[in-house]
Every structure is written in C-alpha cells, then in structure tokens.
Design an enzyme around this catalytic site. Structure first.
Site, PDB file in Angstrom:
ATOM      1  N   ARG B  29       0.826  -1.217   0.000  1.00  0.00           N
ATOM      2  CA  ARG B  29       0.000   0.000   0.000  1.00  0.00           C
ATOM      3  C   ARG B  29       0.863   1.271   0.000  1.00  0.00           C
ATOM      4  O   ARG B  29       0.475   2.296   0.574  1.00  0.00           O
ATOM      5  CB  ARG B  29      -0.965  -0.020   1.188  1.00  0.00           C
ATOM      6  CG  ARG B  29      -2.340   0.496   0.806  1.00  0.00           C
ATOM      7  CD  ARG B  29      -3.307   0.513   1.972  1.00  0.00           C
ATOM      8  NE  ARG B  29      -3.739  -0.796   2.378  1.00  0.00           N
ATOM      9  CZ  ARG B  29      -3.910  -1.194   3.648  1.00  0.00           C
ATOM     10  NH1 ARG B  29      -3.693  -0.375   4.647  1.00  0.00           N
ATOM     11  NH2 ARG B  29      -4.327  -2.409   3.916  1.00  0.00           N
ATOM     12  N   ARG B  33      -2.805   6.392   1.371  1.00  0.00           N
ATOM     13  CA  ARG B  33      -3.286   7.559   2.104  1.00  0.00           C
ATOM     14  C   ARG B  33      -2.248   8.274   2.956  1.00  0.00           C
ATOM     15  O   ARG B  33      -2.477   9.427   3.348  1.00  0.00           O
ATOM     16  CB  ARG B  33      -4.442   7.134   3.016  1.00  0.00           C
ATOM     17  CG  ARG B  33      -5.804   7.270   2.350  1.00  0.00           C
ATOM     18  CD  ARG B  33      -6.852   7.614   3.375  1.00  0.00           C
ATOM     19  NE  ARG B  33      -7.222   6.420   4.135  1.00  0.00           N
ATOM     20  CZ  ARG B  33      -7.849   6.469   5.310  1.00  0.00           C
ATOM     21  NH1 ARG B  33      -8.149   7.642   5.857  1.00  0.00           N
ATOM     22  NH2 ARG B  33      -8.186   5.357   5.931  1.00  0.00           N
ATOM     23  N   ARG B  42      -6.855  12.129  -4.538  1.00  0.00           N
ATOM     24  CA  ARG B  42      -8.094  11.531  -4.037  1.00  0.00           C
ATOM     25  C   ARG B  42      -9.185  12.583  -3.796  1.00  0.00           C
ATOM     26  O   ARG B  42     -10.377  12.259  -3.913  1.00  0.00           O
ATOM     27  CB  ARG B  42      -7.789  10.823  -2.731  1.00  0.00           C
ATOM     28  CG  ARG B  42      -7.943   9.377  -2.569  1.00  0.00           C
ATOM     29  CD  ARG B  42      -8.860   8.575  -3.350  1.00  0.00           C
ATOM     30  NE  ARG B  42      -9.754   7.868  -2.423  1.00  0.00           N
ATOM     31  CZ  ARG B  42     -11.011   8.141  -2.254  1.00  0.00           C
ATOM     32  NH1 ARG B  42     -11.565   9.114  -2.955  1.00  0.00           N
ATOM     33  NH2 ARG B  42     -11.744   7.473  -1.413  1.00  0.00           N
ATOM     34  N   ASP B  80      -7.197  -2.372  -6.723  1.00  0.00           N
ATOM     35  CA  ASP B  80      -7.796  -2.900  -5.503  1.00  0.00           C
ATOM     36  C   ASP B  80      -8.152  -4.361  -5.721  1.00  0.00           C
ATOM     37  O   ASP B  80      -8.540  -4.743  -6.839  1.00  0.00           O
ATOM     38  CB  ASP B  80      -9.048  -2.107  -5.130  1.00  0.00           C
ATOM     39  CG  ASP B  80      -9.533  -2.465  -3.738  1.00  0.00           C
ATOM     40  OD1 ASP B  80      -9.001  -1.904  -2.764  1.00  0.00           O
ATOM     41  OD2 ASP B  80     -10.412  -3.344  -3.623  1.00  0.00           O
ATOM     42  N   TYR B 156     -15.299 -11.289   1.245  1.00  0.00           N
ATOM     43  CA  TYR B 156     -15.859  -9.959   0.971  1.00  0.00           C
ATOM     44  C   TYR B 156     -17.201 -10.065   0.252  1.00  0.00           C
ATOM     45  O   TYR B 156     -18.148  -9.328   0.547  1.00  0.00           O
ATOM     46  CB  TYR B 156     -14.904  -9.140   0.108  1.00  0.00           C
ATOM     47  CG  TYR B 156     -13.902  -8.314   0.872  1.00  0.00           C
ATOM     48  CD1 TYR B 156     -14.289  -7.195   1.593  1.00  0.00           C
ATOM     49  CD2 TYR B 156     -12.562  -8.653   0.867  1.00  0.00           C
ATOM     50  CE1 TYR B 156     -13.364  -6.434   2.294  1.00  0.00           C
ATOM     51  CE2 TYR B 156     -11.625  -7.900   1.567  1.00  0.00           C
ATOM     52  CZ  TYR B 156     -12.028  -6.788   2.276  1.00  0.00           C
ATOM     53  OH  TYR B 156     -11.122  -6.046   2.964  1.00  0.00           O
TER      54      TYR B 156
END
Lengths: 360, 360
Positions: B29, B33, B42, B80, B156
């Site tokens: 990752r 963020r 973003r 993703d 998921y």
C-alpha cells in the site's frame, strides 16, 4: 468460608494435567448474548449495572448452568475485563462495545490513575457475586474467576475502545517503552490483588484473558506482555499458597500461537488456552517438548462452526477430540467467546458431541 | 511489447532466492493515504475512478517511486483486490471502506454472477495502467501486479464488506462446503486470467493477497483456501511458461503462520509474505526444512513501528535485518500495508535503515 462439596471436579483435574474420564467442557462468554434469558435481563439493566449487582451477576452466571445441567463443567463469574481500569479510576461505558470517554493519551495521563487501588472497596461487588454464586452452585460445577491481562487492558485504556490496529497503544510501546512497561506492571499489581480476592471469595480456577496478545510480534509479546503475565502467575501462586488455597491458573493469550513454546516454558500457568488458529496436534507437541511437566491445554474450536448446523458441529468436535487425544490435560472449549446469534440448542449439541467423542 | 531495460533487478533476484548485495525493499500500500500527493489526487477523484483511469493509476503508482527514488526497489500497480468481484458482476463501493450493496446471501445468489468473465473487457483498464506505468518507470524498478486470493474475495463477496468475525462467510464454509469450494475455484479462474493479463501488459512480479487467511484454522485453510491458491500458482505458471514470460509469484497469506510449513511445500509460490507475528528466524527454519528449494520470504515489520519515531524504526529494522540474515532470498517489507497518518519521512528512514542494515 464453607461451601458445599464439589460434585464435578473434571475441570480441576484436567487443569492439573490429569487424565479424565472425558474432557471437561465450558465455553468462554457462556453467560452472554446468545442466551434469550440473558437478553431478557439485559433489557432491564445496563451492562455494568449487572456486573455491580451481585444478585444479577449470580443469576446470569447460573443461566447456562441451569440450561445445560449435566453437560457443562464450569461456571464463570459474569463480569468484564474492564472493571480493572474502572478500579484504577477510569470511566468505561458499554454502548454496546466498550468506550472510554477519557483514555490515556500520553504517559503524563498516568497521573490521573488512582495511586493505590483498594480492590476490596472498588471490586468488592465481584467478590460478593462470586461468594453468592458459589453458594447457589451448591457444588454442581466449579466456579471460574478471571481478569484481563495487563497488555490487553493497557491497550483498551489507551485506545479508548476496540481498535483494528492498536495504533495508539503500540505507539506508546515504541515511543515510550519504559513508561509502558511500568504501567503494565502497575496494572498487573491490581490484577494480582483482584485475582487473589476472587479466590478468597470462592473462585476455584482463575483465567487471565490476553485477548490482544496476537497483535504483537513474538518479540514484542516477550518484551511487553509476558513479564506482567509472569508477575501475575508467580505472585498469585505465592499469595494463594500462603493462604493454603492454591487454584489452577489458566492463560488465554489469544493469537499468540508463535509464543506457545515460550509460554509453556516460562509463563507459569497450569493451562494455556488456544484459539482455533493452531492445530491441537502441533500445540500438544510444543508443550510436551518444552515443559518439565506438560501444561494442560484448553480450546479450541472456531466459534463460527456453531453457525454451521449439527452436522458440521459434530464433524468438527470429532476432529478436535481426535486431535487433542485421550491423554487428558485438556479442557474442551471454543477458540474464542461464543457469539450472539448462536442457537442455544446448537451449543447444547456441541456439549453433547464433546461428551460423546472425548470419552476415554 | 518492448519496454526499457530494467536497471534495478534486486527484487527479481531476491524473489528467486538469490543472495543480493542488499535486501530489496518496498511496502504494501505504498501508493496510499499516508502520502499527501495521493490524498490530493483523491480529493478530486473517487477511489474506483482512479483505478479505472490509467493515467491516474499510473500517476499514483509512480508517486512513491519519485519521492523515494534510489531507496525503493519496486512499484506496485495502484488497484484494488475488489476489482475481481466487480468483474464477476458485483457492485462495490468505497466509502471509505469497501461495501457491497448486494452481497451473496445464499448459494443461489451465485447465479447472479457473470457466467464467463472476459477480463480484457472488464479489467482492461488495469492492463492499460500497467503498460503505461511500465513505460513511465523507464526501467527504474520492476512493476508488481496483484490480485486478491479467492478465500479473501469470497469472504468480501458474502460479508459485503469488512467483518470482525467473518461469520457469514464461515457459515457458508460450514453449511455449504461443496458450493463454497466451487465458488472459490470459480473466483480463482478469474484471478488466473487477470494475473496472466497483467504480465502480458508488463507486470514483472505477481503478488496474491490472502488478507483473511489467518481467520481460518490450519485445517480450514488447507481445505478451503490452499486448493485455489495452488490452482492459481500452477495455472499461472503454466500459462506464463507457454508465453515464455514467467515471472516470480508471491503469496501473502496474512496470519496463516501455522500454515507456513505446508505453504512452503505445497503452494507453488516463489515468495511467501510474512506478517509480524512470526519470528523471521523461525520462518527461515521452517522454509529451509521443508522445501527442496527454500522459498524466498518477504516482510515483516509491524507497520505500527512507523509511528514509533526514528529511534524505534532503526532498532526494529536492525533487528529484522539481523533475523533474516545475509543469505539472500529476502525482500524487506512491512508485515501489512502501510497505514494512514505515517509521516512520509519516517518511511524514508525505514528505507534508509534497510539499506544500511541489510547490506552484505
């Protein structure tokens, strides 16, 4: 204090590593939300109100014993691991998960904690509930007392509730290692008084829940959690020996499976609880290799299997019983607390299957 | 397709188990963020809009490569794991965690999934992004392609998002084992096409993320996750061999540390990723014992140590490098994705420390 004689000592014998005619069985959080009779009491009373009201805590502790009489081999006092932070002066709410309005944000906040905790004063309600429950159990099964492990309580006190990553608590470990170790030992000291008090009140086995042990690397577990766990086992054992009322000590360090070897050598507990992420055969091998006297094991079926229906439950219990074997020193249990939404009859079937497949 | 020659092949050599002059390093990752330049993009674009816009995905993939040029040894395409369920016909939102408005509730719902998935049509945007990124990287570092593992995607698709206990997904495993296995293999088939397509587009190493592997008991992991992981490694390897474009395959089965032994023998991956809950010395011993040719390892510092400040970061990197040793076959990384709030300069220091302490 004189209590009625114990009629079923399977749990105590298995905890000492003895071979038993079948494995004793209980489940963590057995007096909890899956039970309709619990939810009914909860509708009328707040969570911590129940903990603090001995008559209610007794009633709830006994609910599964009544429902599963003859199938279940232990009662565990209804309480919460967060009563220790409360006793140290922190406010804790339950809505529905635990939440601390004023968590510890920096080591300076440690000053806000009560310097000396008088557990008789702060947690006397637990002792009363234990005494009352022990009496009402009338020797049917032994009563388990418990507390949270210092690392798990430390993490709650800093995170202010549950957390996916324990970022704040770990930031303390890595930025303030010495202050963290000191606070962990200070929590341990309260746990020791609390655990000894529970035995004086009537608890016949003690379990320490290190629910977040598995979030730490094996190195960090050895550095930050294990010392306080050892402090608890050695101090509690010494004080109970002086009182001539030694009881078995169980440690459930959830997820710390990579540390099972070091725990079996160094931790000083009679029983080690296992989650479902370790094969019982592997666990047996590790504790046999390492200890002078192999510790007993407790566990370890995935609680979610209780949602799988009777066929899956039977297949998994059969496998678990086969894997732990017939040598004794095993307390059957789930690998974590039972969850809401489980059908109480499915739990009954779990108990029945343990009886069937663990009989020597 | 002709791409510029690769100038830094540390990652690829370490993935083959070779001894390298220092450990290659990247972090999961890394285009995320914690980076202000990512957050800026973003602000203007939705998460999946970025995934689906090759120019944006390329830009974000390159951000950490630019910032840490000379310190970082791989780029990983910005995407993703949930694009595979999308390709299978499911809607997925990101707000901010993933959420499925219409998850699979019973095996009957499997009918709602697209029968044949044309990955060129459904996921061509990923292939475009990979090709464009590979060009713009100009051989500076290799480009990693990835996908989610079938068990993690299955979970998921049934949970409809993140979950603490995976109760719904596990209920499928225990109540509908055969339907579950079939769905897992069907997801694997899409993953295989997707992974092969990524290599054709320019990916130079492939990583499979089984983020929820550690929620399963070792038995259940072997029953439900491992077969689809093996199907992926063997099929991808066979198809890439035919195309004469074999690349190293990495599996990150987070938390499945009790299964490391079986993974090193049976899974067919060149590299196994580790979280921080296993000691690197123990991991090395396990993979050496079991494999004809020891697999390479990747990992495994607790991402939270990045909140600990320079001193803690250096101490832990030094320890990690010492534990993995100088024998090669090691890709330095965190034990899970980097988290928001990390200071990018602390990550830089992590890279610098890896360079310093892993040099032979």
């Amino acid at each position: 204090m004189a209590f009625p004689p114990l009629k079923n000592d399977l749990l105590l014998r298995a905890a000492k590593g003895e071979k038993t005619e079948r494995a004793p069985v209980w489940v963590m959080r057995q007096a909890g939300r899956y039970l309709p009779e619990f939810r009914k009491v909860r509708e009328q009373h707040e969570f911590f109100e129940i903990c603090r009201t001995p008559a209610l805590a007794t009633e709830i502790t006994l609910q599964p014993i009544r429902r599963y009489s003859g199938l279940i081999d232990a009662a565990i006092i209804f309480c919460d691991i967060l009563v220790v932070p409360q006793a140290m002066g922190m406010e804790v709410l339950m809505n529905p998960g635990p939440s601390f309005p004023d968590p510890l944000t920096t080591p300076d906040d440690i000053r806000k904690l009560r310097a000396d905790v008088d557990v008789d004063k702060e947690l006397g309600y637990v002792f009363e509930a234990i005494t009352q429950t022990r009496k009402e159990l009338a020797g049917e099964v032994p009563l388990i007392g418990f507390c949270g492990a210092p690392w798990t309580l430390f993490a709650y006190m800093i995170e202010g509730g549950g957390s996916k990553t324990l970022q704040k608590a770990k930031t303390w470990l890595y930025r303030h290692p010495e202050e963290s170790k000191a606070l962990l030992m200070r929590i341990a000291d309260v746990c020791i008084d609390f655990l000894v008090g529970q035995v004086r009140a009537g608890a016949q086995l003690l379990q320490i829940f290190d629910s977040w042990a598995g979030e730490l690397s094996p190195d960090d577990f050895a550095t930050f959690s294990l010392p306080s766990l050892v402090h608890i086992s050695s101090s509690v054992r010494a004080r109970l020996s002086q009182l001539d009322s030694l009881v078995p000590l169980t440690l459930f360090a959830k997820g710390a499976n990579q540390s099972l070897s070091i725990l079996s050598i160094q931790s000083g507990y009679d029983v080690l609880g296992l989650d479902w992420c370790i094969d019982p055969v592997v666990a047996r091998r590790i504790v046999h290799q390492n200890a002078e006297k192999a510790v007993a094991l407790q566990g370890n079926m995935d609680p979610n299997i209780l949602y799988g229906g009777p066929e899956a439950i039977e297949a998994y219990v059969k496998r678990m019983c086969g894997a732990f074997g017939k040598e004794g020193g095993w307390i059957a249990n789930l690998g974590h607390g039972i969850t809401p939404g489980v059908d109480p009859d499915d739990l009954k079937w779990f108990f029945e299957c343990v009886h069937k497949y663990s009989t020597s």
